[in-house]
Write an enzyme that holds these catalytic residues in place. Structure first.
Site, PDB file in Angstrom:
ATOM      1  CE  LYS A 146      -0.430  11.003 -12.147  1.00 17.02           C
ATOM      2  NZ  LYS A 146       0.749   9.946 -11.627  1.00 17.02           N
ATOM      3  CG  ASP A 204      -1.819   1.263   1.865  1.00 18.75           C
ATOM      4  OD1 ASP A 204      -1.690   1.614   0.553  1.00 18.75           O
ATOM      5  OD2 ASP A 204      -2.542   1.513   2.594  1.00 18.75           O
ATOM      6  CB  THR A 252      -6.306   1.683 -21.159  1.00 18.05           C
ATOM      7  OG1 THR A 252      -6.442   3.000 -20.062  1.00 18.05           O
ATOM      8  CG2 THR A 252      -4.817   2.088 -21.225  1.00 18.05           C
ATOM      9  CE1 TYR A 271      -4.224  10.932 -12.243  1.00 19.68           C
ATOM     10  CE2 TYR A 271      -4.292  12.467 -13.785  1.00 19.68           C
ATOM     11  CZ  TYR A 271      -3.479  11.460 -13.747  1.00 19.68           C
ATOM     12  OH  TYR A 271      -2.943  10.671 -14.324  1.00 19.68           O
TER      13      TYR A 271
END
Length: 366
Positions: free
Chosen positions: A216, A90, A247, A212
């Site tokens: 990033k 984790d 994907t 996010y």
């Protein structure tokens, strides 16, 4: 010709810009001991299969135990190599990551680690950043928002990078191929390499994906900071920044939002990562991966059938950080450097005296 004082690529040991058309051999990963966080799916799975098939010994850490174990078992049967392993990890837990690295060292056929890929990452989940409890004003202590994405994508990556710097520095000094060599000597198994996985969100915003994008952007900052000093430990830092990749991870809603814009291909991400992993000549470089396009020197889109310009799905980004910077940064840093020169040794000595005397002044309450 006078040397440009603003060009510090030699000081940071950065390699020359990457020419994507230059040949490289994925087989250069043969024998390397490579750790991948988040290696049971997505890009991590792609890296694992590619590198395992070319002779690397790959150890993956993830929380998807059944998927990770099945992936490793398949690679062992396919390659005959028993040095592939899955370890539960984790990334948001420092203790879990320490156990992952220690167990990887124990399982390593060389007793060391050649490369680490900080790959684990997730996107924002509910509630979204702008969603707050409707009864917020009536709550004495509102509950803290869940920052799981930030924990995985930033704190987890920081944990991985810090442990990587510790264990990679213990590896034997790598035999670095000459930068101008047409092909790298083989085998070249020893390495000290940290590969960070960013995103196109490291460069620009994605509406609605606040955690996010923030995480990033921070990973890009980590890359830019580490690559300026990692040469002190003989560690090379590189990075991949994928665009939206075609994907199953992209839901129908996401595909509708992105309709008409094109997608990158998973194989291009894996190829870019493999180039950085395999070729030890590459130091301090970042590759952005997106749809294959043809552009001219001004980045104007050309017809795919045109013979002009350059066509690629992989492009180098932040290639000139050590050569030239944006105007404000250049001027501001230049002014600070000029101030240091003007103050000279007198200023240096005075600041040192003040620094040593500062604790005493605080003790005396002055």
């Amino acid at each position: 010709m006078a040397k440009d004082p603003n060009n510090v690529t030699e000081m940071a040991r950065q390699s020359r810009p990457i020419d994507i058309t230059d040949p490289y051999d994925p087989g250069w990963v043969e024998g390397k001991i490579i750790l991948i966080t988040g290696g049971a799916s997505g890009f991590g799975e792609g890296f694992f299969n590619k590198w395992a098939d070319h002779g690397a010994n790959v150890i993956i850490g993830d929380i998807s135990d059944a998927q990770g174990e099945a992936l490793v078992e398949g690679a062992r049967k396919r390659t005959g190599n028993k040095n592939h392993h899955y370890i539960h990890c984790d990334v948001t837990s420092w203790e879990s990551q320490v156990k992952f690295f220690r167990e990887a060292v124990r399982l390593s056929p060389t007793g060391g680690i050649d490369a680490v890929v900080a790959n684990a990452g997730i996107s924002d989940g509910p509630p979204m950043f702008d969603e707050v409890p409707s009864n917020l004003d009536s709550l004495e202590i509102p509950p803290a928002p869940p920052y799981r994405c930030l924990q995985v994508n930033l704190i987890g990556v920081m944990y991985t990078a810090q442990l990587a710097m510790f264990y990679l520095a213990r590896n034997p000094t790598p035999t670095k191929a000459a930068e101008n060599a047409s092909l790298q000597p083989k085998p070249n198994t020893r390495d000290r390499h940290l590969l960070l996985v960013g995103s196109i969100a490291s460069l620009g915003p994605i509406p609605g994906q606040v955690q996010y994008c923030a995480s990033k952007h921070a990973v890009l900052g980590l890359f830019r900071s580490l690559r300026s000093s990692s040469f002190l430990n003989g560690i090379r830092i590189n990075m991949v920044l994928p665009y939206f990749i075609d994907t199953p991870l992209i839901p129908t809603s996401g595909r509708l939002i992105l309709a008409g814009g094109g997608f990158g291909k998973p194989e291009d991400v894996v190829d870019a990562g493999t180039r950085l992993m395999a070729d030890t000549r590459i130091v301090g470089r970042a590759l952005a991966i997106g749809p294959k396009i043809r552009v001219d020197e001004d980045w104007q889109l050309l017809d795919p059938d045109s013979t002009r310009g350059t066509e690629s799905a992989v492009w180098e980004t932040h290639a000139e950080d050590f050569v030239e910077v944006e105007v404000f940064t250049r001027r501001f840093i230049g002014a600070l450097n000029q101030l240091e020169r003007v103050r000279g040794w007198y200023g240096f000595a005075l600041d040192c005296l003040v620094a040593f005397g500062y604790p005493l002044r605080r003790l005396l309450g002055r």
